[in-house]
Write a protein that holds these residues in place. Structure first.
Motif, PDB file in Angstrom:
ATOM      1  N   SER A 171       0.815  -1.221   0.000  1.00 29.98           N
ATOM      2  CA  SER A 171       0.000   0.000   0.000  1.00 29.98           C
ATOM      3  C   SER A 171       0.847   1.268   0.000  1.00 29.98           C
ATOM      4  N   ALA A 172       2.026   1.212   0.644  1.00 30.01           N
ATOM      5  CA  ALA A 172       2.869   2.408   0.703  1.00 30.01           C
ATOM      6  C   ALA A 172       3.364   2.812  -0.683  1.00 30.01           C
ATOM      7  N   LEU A 173       3.402   1.839  -1.607  1.00 31.33           N
ATOM      8  CA  LEU A 173       3.946   2.132  -2.928  1.00 31.33           C
ATOM      9  C   LEU A 173       2.875   2.110  -4.012  1.00 31.33           C
ATOM     10  N   ARG A 186       7.241   0.995  -9.562  1.00 32.97           N
ATOM     11  CA  ARG A 186       8.282   0.801 -10.583  1.00 32.97           C
ATOM     12  C   ARG A 186       9.506   1.640 -10.266  1.00 32.97           C
ATOM     13  N   GLY A 187       9.238   2.859  -9.782  1.00 33.27           N
ATOM     14  CA  GLY A 187      10.353   3.707  -9.357  1.00 33.27           C
ATOM     15  C   GLY A 187      11.134   3.031  -8.241  1.00 33.27           C
ATOM     16  N   TRP A 188      10.383   2.436  -7.325  1.00 25.46           N
ATOM     17  CA  TRP A 188      11.019   1.743  -6.199  1.00 25.46           C
ATOM     18  C   TRP A 188      11.882   0.579  -6.669  1.00 25.46           C
ATOM     19  N   VAL A 189      11.404  -0.160  -7.685  1.00 28.76           N
ATOM     20  CA  VAL A 189      12.180  -1.300  -8.189  1.00 28.76           C
ATOM     21  C   VAL A 189      13.531  -0.828  -8.718  1.00 28.76           C
ATOM     22  N   VAL A 190      13.503   0.271  -9.485  1.00 28.79           N
ATOM     23  CA  VAL A 190      14.752   0.776 -10.051  1.00 28.79           C
ATOM     24  C   VAL A 190      15.688   1.218  -8.931  1.00 28.79           C
ATOM     25  N   LEU A 191      15.129   1.930  -7.967  1.00 30.92           N
ATOM     26  CA  LEU A 191      15.928   2.416  -6.848  1.00 30.92           C
ATOM     27  C   LEU A 191      16.503   1.245  -6.047  1.00 30.92           C
TER      28      LEU A 191
END
Lengths: 293, 329
Positions: free
Chosen positions: A131-133, A148-153
């Motif tokens: 939920s946070a993402l 998706r941004g989180w995956v890259v990061l």
């Protein structure tokens, strides 16, 4: 507009390419680490990636353990299970031709995938984005889903962390030394077989981490790793086998290239990485960053 | 172990040769009689895979190159043959020739790239290039993508023999299989084959003896690919279709398993391995358990416990030593 292609489509594909590249980088990193020390091409890497995703799915479905704890637990489970297999079976093959390691892990991959297919069928299981993402940012020119941004990061952090572990810590120096000359390192009183087990567990754990990161993006299915692994092999060949930095950089670059190909010539998007591999082999057989063997 | 004097071996060796000839003769007779007891299509499937595995073994067992992309040659030839027979209306023998030529051309390209590296590296290159060919087959129009080429006519061999008769087809397949096996036997026992073996044993020494090793490797690669193509073209005629399954990397893995299980570097090992793996596949196809679970398990077992394979272990056993005329130590 670039060459009659809307900028949104262009950037969208580039983002997908970057995300794929993140997974290529994480997976080829694990492969390169394992290969560097054990001289084993870990064919089971795709299966271990799938196990990571399934571990996350099962933790949620049976114990109600959510995404964030699973992010730690899933790689641990995969790493430990793989370390046990290494200790019991794979370690018996080190003084044989390296091809046997490849064949063994190939069989292992088939067994793992067959087992999961037996219990869960071939269809995918959904895994919700935490939920946070959930949601995303509107960047004006395109919509960026938060996850998706989180995956890259996350993949950048993982690659950086692993690089630091290997280049800057004492453990890493043991690893690098054992890669160069295992006999000598052993003579200094370092338990090399244990180091090998740890390395295999680490590499497999990285695959597991990639798997749990991938679970919300792709569907969790027993076959999710089997086609990916061959692309990752090509990435490792292009980067130069055993070169960790090469594996990571090539992973991202080829992911982006694949995204670009989807924009300009979609028919070739599946094969562009292999074409690059063929060209690199013609010009630099050792790979972009590999040493001449 | 002291070397046994050559002279004392001669009568024994002659007896061994006779025993071997006798065994081969019996096996061929068995294959001729086999359709009386077994379903011909199943037998033809076994023969096609056996030829495929033998072709693969020519590269792995006698040259020491592990290709993980042989499905490209096998499945590729199946597509070429199917297309030539169905769309161009060629006769079956010409269709198979088209398949063989196509596979040899593919082998030339893939082999050229693969032998730029050695050992495990070249294995990964073959795997990746074969996967590239898989994606090509997925998208090229002539292969009809996921559907494959279906309804391939078997036609009349030399315009005379009707191959739609199961028994005619069976004996045609058997003849091609024996021809392929004979070709492999000739290759490995020729001076050329000896050089291949020397490359397998010690590549640097072969180079220092003045052999252009890369050319020999490439030649072996192309021959192996062409023979794998022969098996693939044959399979397309037997089953009357060509699909993506035959070009997939799982198929490449399967042929490695057949060879490993039967015995790497033995002439008949791959035949035995192919028969066993095909039988297992047929048996588990109807059960709940995925075939890969079984084949993967056998793979691990072979690598861990008996790397010589069934025939290899037999040769290494007392019986095998007696048969080959070697004196017990």
């Amino acid at each position: 507009m670039i060459f009659d292609i809307p900028i949104q489509a262009f950037l969208g594909q580039l983002l997908i390419g970057l995300i794929n590249g993140s997974f290529y980088a994480m997976l080829s990193l694990g492969l390169a680490i394992i290969f560097g020390l054990l001289r084993v091409i870990n064919f089971a890497h795709g299966a271990q990636y799938m196990m990571g995703a399934f571990a996350g799915y099962l933790l949620l479905a049976t114990f109600g353990i959510g995404y964030w704890p699973a992010l730690i637990l899933a790689p641990l489970i995969v790493g430990l299970a793989s370390a046990v297999i290494e200790r019991l079976m794979l370690s018996r093959l080190y003084n044989l031709d390296h091809l046997y390691g490849l064949l063994f892990t190939f069989g292992l991959a088939l067994v793992i995938e067959g087992t999961f297919r037996y219990y869960y069928g071939s269809s995918g299981q959904p895994y919700a984005v935490p939920s946070a993402l959930a949601g995303g940012y509107n960047l004006g020119f395109m919509f960026l889903p938060k996850y998706r941004g989180w995956v890259v990061l996350a993949s950048l952090l993982v690659c950086l962390g692993t690089w630091l572990l290997i280049e800057k810590t004492k453990l890493g120096s043991y690893l690098r030394a054992a890669t160069e000359n295992p006999t000598l390192v052993r003579a200094f009183g370092i338990n090399v077989p244990l180091l090998l087990t740890f390395t295999y567990g680490l590499g497999a754990g990285l695959a597991g981490l990639a798997g749990i990161l991938a679970a919300p993006v792709y569907q969790v299915s027993p076959l999710m790793g089997s086609n990916l692994i061959i692309v990752v092999f090509a990435v490792v060949v292009v980067g130069g086998m055993g070169s960790i930095l090469g594996a990571v950089i090539t992973g991202y670059l080829l992911g982006l290239l694949e995204g670009l190909t989807k924009v300009f010539y979609p028919e070739a998007s599946n094969i562009v990485i292999f074409v690059v591999m063929a060209i690199v082999l013609l010009i630099r057989p050792a790979g972009l960053m590999g040493k001449e063997a | 172990m002291a070397r046994v004097m050559t002279q004392s071996l001669l009568p024994r060796q002659r007896a061994a040769l006779n025993a071997e000839t006798l065994l081969i003769g019996l096996a061929v007779l068995g294959l001729i009689a086999a359709p009386l007891y077994f379903y011909p299509v199943f037998l033809m499937k076994v023969l096609c895979f056996a030829l495929f595995a033998c072709a693969f073994n020519l590269l792995l067992g006698y040259t020491g190159i592990l290709s993980f992309g042989h499905a490209a040659f096998f499945g590729g030839a199946a597509y070429f043959t199917a297309h030539a027979v169905k769309e161009w209306g060629l006769s079956p023998e010409l269709g198979i020739l088209v398949g063989v030529a196509g596979a040899a051309a593919l082998g030339l390209v893939i082999g050229f790239l693969a032998i730029r590296r050695t050992g495990i590296y070249s294995t990964m290159i073959t795997l990746a290039l074969a996967q590239m060919f898989f994606f090509f087959c997925l998208q090229a129009p002539f292969t009809h993508g996921e559907d494959g080429i279906q309804g391939v006519p078997r036609g009349h061999l030399f315009g005379l023999i009707d191959l739609s008769e199961p028994l005619n087809m069976y004996f045609f397949v058997l003849a091609v299989f024996l021809l392929g096996l004979f070709a492999i036997w000739r290759i490995i026992n020729s001076p050329f084959g000896m050089i291949l073996k020397s490359i397998r044993e010690n590549e640097s020494r072969a180079i220092s003896l003045g052999y252009t090793v890369s050319r020999y490797k490439l030649a072996a690669f192309v021959m192996s690919a062409a023979l794998a193509g022969l098996a693939g073209g044959l399979k397309a005629l037997v089953f009357q279709f060509a699909t993506l399954t035959d070009v997939s990397w799982q198929m490449s893995g399967e042929v490695v398993l057949m060879t490993l299980l039967g015995g790497i570097g033995t002439l008949v090992g791959p035949v035995v391995g192919a028969a066993l793996v095909t039988t297992l596949g047929n048996y588990f196809a109807t059960s709940q358990i995925p075939v890969t679970l079984i084949t993967g398990g056998i793979f691990m077992l072979c690598v861990l416990v008996f790397r010589r394979g069934i025939i290899g272990e037999l040769y290494a056993s007392r019986l095998g030593k007696w048969l080959s005329g070697e004196r017990r130590s």
